[in-house]
Design a protein around this motif. Sequence first.
Motif, short mmCIF file in Angstrom:
data_model
loop_
_atom_site.label_atom_id
_atom_site.label_comp_id
_atom_site.label_asym_id
_atom_site.label_seq_id
_atom_site.Cartn_x
_atom_site.Cartn_y
_atom_site.Cartn_z
N ILE A 38 0.85 -1.20 0.00
CA ILE A 38 0.00 0.00 0.00
C ILE A 38 0.88 1.26 0.00
O ILE A 38 0.64 2.20 -0.75
N ARG A 39 1.93 1.24 0.84
CA ARG A 39 2.83 2.39 0.92
C ARG A 39 3.49 2.70 -0.42
O ARG A 39 3.67 3.86 -0.79
N ASN A 40 3.83 1.66 -1.17
CA ASN A 40 4.51 1.85 -2.45
C ASN A 40 3.68 2.63 -3.46
O ASN A 40 4.23 3.22 -4.38
N PHE A 41 2.38 2.65 -3.30
CA PHE A 41 1.52 3.41 -4.21
C PHE A 41 1.64 4.92 -3.99
O PHE A 41 1.27 5.71 -4.85
N ARG A 42 2.11 5.30 -2.80
CA ARG A 42 2.29 6.72 -2.45
C ARG A 42 1.01 7.54 -2.64
O ARG A 42 1.02 8.64 -3.19
N ILE A 43 -0.09 6.97 -2.18
CA ILE A 43 -1.40 7.63 -2.28
C ILE A 43 -1.87 8.08 -0.90
O ILE A 43 -2.40 9.18 -0.76
N PHE A 44 -1.69 7.23 0.10
CA PHE A 44 -2.26 7.47 1.42
C PHE A 44 -1.21 8.02 2.39
O PHE A 44 -0.03 7.66 2.31
N PRO A 45 -1.66 8.82 3.35
CA PRO A 45 -0.74 9.24 4.41
C PRO A 45 -0.27 8.02 5.20
O PRO A 45 -1.02 7.05 5.38
N LEU A 46 0.96 8.06 5.66
CA LEU A 46 1.55 6.91 6.36
C LEU A 46 0.72 6.47 7.56
O LEU A 46 0.68 5.28 7.87
N GLU A 47 0.04 7.41 8.23
CA GLU A 47 -0.71 7.07 9.44
C GLU A 47 -1.88 6.12 9.17
O GLU A 47 -2.28 5.38 10.07
N ILE A 48 -2.45 6.17 7.99
CA ILE A 48 -3.62 5.32 7.76
C ILE A 48 -3.28 4.01 7.05
O ILE A 48 -4.15 3.16 6.89
N ILE A 49 -2.02 3.81 6.69
CA ILE A 49 -1.65 2.57 6.00
C ILE A 49 -1.79 1.35 6.91
O ILE A 49 -2.38 0.35 6.48
N PRO A 50 -1.30 1.36 8.15
CA PRO A 50 -1.49 0.17 9.00
C PRO A 50 -2.96 -0.21 9.20
O PRO A 50 -3.31 -1.39 9.04
N PRO A 51 -3.86 0.74 9.50
CA PRO A 51 -5.27 0.33 9.61
C PRO A 51 -5.83 -0.21 8.29
O PRO A 51 -6.61 -1.17 8.30
N LEU A 52 -5.44 0.38 7.17
CA LEU A 52 -5.89 -0.15 5.87
C LEU A 52 -5.42 -1.58 5.68
O LEU A 52 -6.18 -2.45 5.23
N ALA A 53 -4.15 -1.83 6.00
CA ALA A 53 -3.58 -3.16 5.82
C ALA A 53 -4.25 -4.19 6.72
O ALA A 53 -4.36 -5.37 6.37
#
Length: 147
Positions: A38-53
Motif C-alpha cells: 500500500i505504501r509503495n503506491f504513495r497515495i495514502f498518508p503513512l498514518e492510515i496505511i497500517p489500519p488499511l492493511a
Amino acid sequence: MVRIPTPIAWLLRLALAAIYLIAAVPKILDPWGFALAIRNFRIFPLEIIPPLALWLPPFELLGAIAVVTGVAYRGGLAALGLLSAGFAAGIVSAMVRGLDIDCGCFGSLAKSSANLPHLLMNLVTAAAAFILLASAASTRGRRRLLH
C-alpha cells in the motif's frame, strides 16, 4: 432491467468470490507485507496505511463470503465492486506516475506489478460485481411487484 441467466450469474459469483478469497487470505496472514505494498503506491498518508492493511483484507474476505453464501449478497457485491474500482484507480495512478511496483493484489502469494493486466482484472471484477448487483436489484423489484 438487467437479467442474467442463473448459471452465468453463479459462474460470475464464484469467480468473483474466488478472486477475492485468494487475494484476501495471504494479506490477512501478512499484514506487514500488504502495508508495504500500500505504501509503495504513495497515495495514502503513512498514518492510515497500517489500519488499511489490517482492515481491508478481512473486508475482502467478508465480501467474498457474502457473494458465495448469499447472506448480505447485495452488500457483498457492492463492497467487492467498490474495492475493485478503488484498486483499479490505484493502479491507474501508479501507471500514470510511472511507478514500477508490486500491487500487492494477492499479498505474498504472488508478486504482481501494478500494470495493465491487473488494471483490466480489476475493471472486469468491478463490472461483474455491479452487473450482478443490478441483476439482484431488478430481480428483487420484480418479486415485490408479483406479490
